[in-house]
Design a protein around this motif. Structure first.
Motif, PDB file in Angstrom:
ATOM      1  N   SER A   1      -6.558  11.236   0.173  1.00 32.10           N
ATOM      2  CA  SER A   1      -6.135  10.014  -0.338  1.00 32.10           C
ATOM      3  C   SER A   1      -7.503   9.161  -0.532  1.00 32.10           C
ATOM      4  O   SER A   1      -7.293   7.975  -0.831  1.00 32.10           O
ATOM      5  CB  SER A   1      -5.313   9.449   1.011  1.00 32.10           C
ATOM      6  OG  SER A   1      -6.000   9.687   2.302  1.00 32.10           O
TER       7      SER A   1
ATOM      8  N   LEU B   1      -7.764   7.534  -3.856  1.00 32.86           N
ATOM      9  CA  LEU B   1      -7.158   6.407  -4.204  1.00 32.86           C
ATOM     10  C   LEU B   1      -7.975   5.070  -3.530  1.00 32.86           C
ATOM     11  O   LEU B   1      -7.948   4.197  -4.320  1.00 32.86           O
ATOM     12  CB  LEU B   1      -5.702   6.144  -3.355  1.00 32.86           C
ATOM     13  CG  LEU B   1      -4.503   7.068  -3.926  1.00 32.86           C
ATOM     14  CD1 LEU B   1      -3.377   7.059  -3.042  1.00 32.86           C
ATOM     15  CD2 LEU B   1      -4.299   6.606  -5.268  1.00 32.86           C
TER      16      LEU B   1
ATOM     17  N   LEU C   1       1.036  10.092  -4.988  1.00 35.98           N
ATOM     18  CA  LEU C   1       0.433   9.527  -3.765  1.00 35.98           C
ATOM     19  C   LEU C   1       0.328   8.048  -3.972  1.00 35.98           C
ATOM     20  O   LEU C   1       0.739   7.195  -3.020  1.00 35.98           O
ATOM     21  CB  LEU C   1      -0.833  10.376  -3.487  1.00 35.98           C
ATOM     22  CG  LEU C   1      -1.278   9.840  -2.221  1.00 35.98           C
ATOM     23  CD1 LEU C   1      -0.399  10.505  -1.015  1.00 35.98           C
ATOM     24  CD2 LEU C   1      -2.857  10.550  -1.944  1.00 35.98           C
ATOM     25  N   ALA C   2      -0.307   7.464  -4.886  1.00 34.07           N
ATOM     26  CA  ALA C   2      -0.345   6.132  -5.261  1.00 34.07           C
ATOM     27  C   ALA C   2       1.068   5.515  -5.109  1.00 34.07           C
ATOM     28  O   ALA C   2       1.284   4.360  -4.497  1.00 34.07           O
ATOM     29  CB  ALA C   2      -0.867   5.890  -6.434  1.00 34.07           C
TER      30      ALA C   2
ATOM     31  N   VAL D   1       0.889   1.523  -4.223  1.00 36.30           N
ATOM     32  CA  VAL D   1      -0.127   0.966  -4.990  1.00 36.30           C
ATOM     33  C   VAL D   1       0.020   1.446  -6.439  1.00 36.30           C
ATOM     34  O   VAL D   1      -1.147   1.341  -6.937  1.00 36.30           O
ATOM     35  CB  VAL D   1      -1.369   1.012  -4.147  1.00 36.30           C
ATOM     36  CG1 VAL D   1      -1.584   0.447  -2.845  1.00 36.30           C
ATOM     37  CG2 VAL D   1      -1.803   2.705  -3.983  1.00 36.30           C
TER      38      VAL D   1
ATOM     39  N   LEU E   1       3.746   6.741  -3.424  1.00 36.27           N
ATOM     40  CA  LEU E   1       4.204   6.505  -2.083  1.00 36.27           C
ATOM     41  C   LEU E   1       3.655   5.354  -1.391  1.00 36.27           C
ATOM     42  O   LEU E   1       4.456   5.071  -0.421  1.00 36.27           O
ATOM     43  CB  LEU E   1       3.872   8.092  -1.773  1.00 36.27           C
ATOM     44  CG  LEU E   1       4.137   8.398  -0.101  1.00 36.27           C
ATOM     45  CD1 LEU E   1       5.842   8.381  -0.091  1.00 36.27           C
ATOM     46  CD2 LEU E   1       3.649   9.564   0.151  1.00 36.27           C
ATOM     47  N   TYR E   2       2.398   5.265  -1.390  1.00 41.23           N
ATOM     48  CA  TYR E   2       1.655   4.298  -0.568  1.00 41.23           C
ATOM     49  C   TYR E   2       2.036   2.817  -1.037  1.00 41.23           C
ATOM     50  O   TYR E   2       1.483   1.950  -0.705  1.00 41.23           O
ATOM     51  CB  TYR E   2       0.010   4.511  -1.020  1.00 41.23           C
ATOM     52  CG  TYR E   2      -0.239   5.521   0.290  1.00 41.23           C
ATOM     53  CD1 TYR E   2       0.477   6.168   1.193  1.00 41.23           C
ATOM     54  CD2 TYR E   2      -1.734   6.513  -0.079  1.00 41.23           C
ATOM     55  CE1 TYR E   2      -0.074   7.196   2.157  1.00 41.23           C
ATOM     56  CE2 TYR E   2      -1.971   7.451   0.643  1.00 41.23           C
ATOM     57  CZ  TYR E   2      -1.230   7.587   1.503  1.00 41.23           C
ATOM     58  OH  TYR E   2      -1.605   9.040   2.407  1.00 41.23           O
TER      59      TYR E   2
END
Length: 90
Positions: free
Chosen positions: A44, A47, A76-77, A82, A79-80
């Motif tokens: 992460s 990111l 992942l972006a 962003v 999911l967060y």
């Protein structure tokens, strides 16, 4: 164009960010593109580095996009929450 390394984990994040921000500041173009094609091993922290590059670009009056972002990193972006901050650039 800014080029990301093949590995971007927490231990490389500070040095990588420093290198990318230097490159960003030296680019005369209004659009800054980060090429993530080589990026295969990441966490992460990748990111965080990209988001800080985006922030630096915007602070300089430039737009920021990412080319060849690995699908897992894009997931992942998202999911967060962003994902929209790292637009894909052709």
């Amino acid at each position: 164009m800014l080029v990301l390394p093949s590995e971007l984990m927490q231990r490389e994040a500070t040095a990588c960010l420093h290198m990318l921000v230097q490159g960003l500041r030296s680019q005369p173009d209004a659009v800054v593109v980060a090429d993530a094609a080589a990026l295969t091993s990441f966490d992460s922290s990748a990111l965080a580095v990209l988001l800080e590059c985006r922030r630096q670009a915007h602070a300089s009056g430039k737009t920021f996009g990412v080319k060849h972002l690995h699908p897992r990193l894009r997931e992942l972006a998202a999911l967060y929450g962003v994902g929209e901050l790292l637009p894909a650039t052709p």
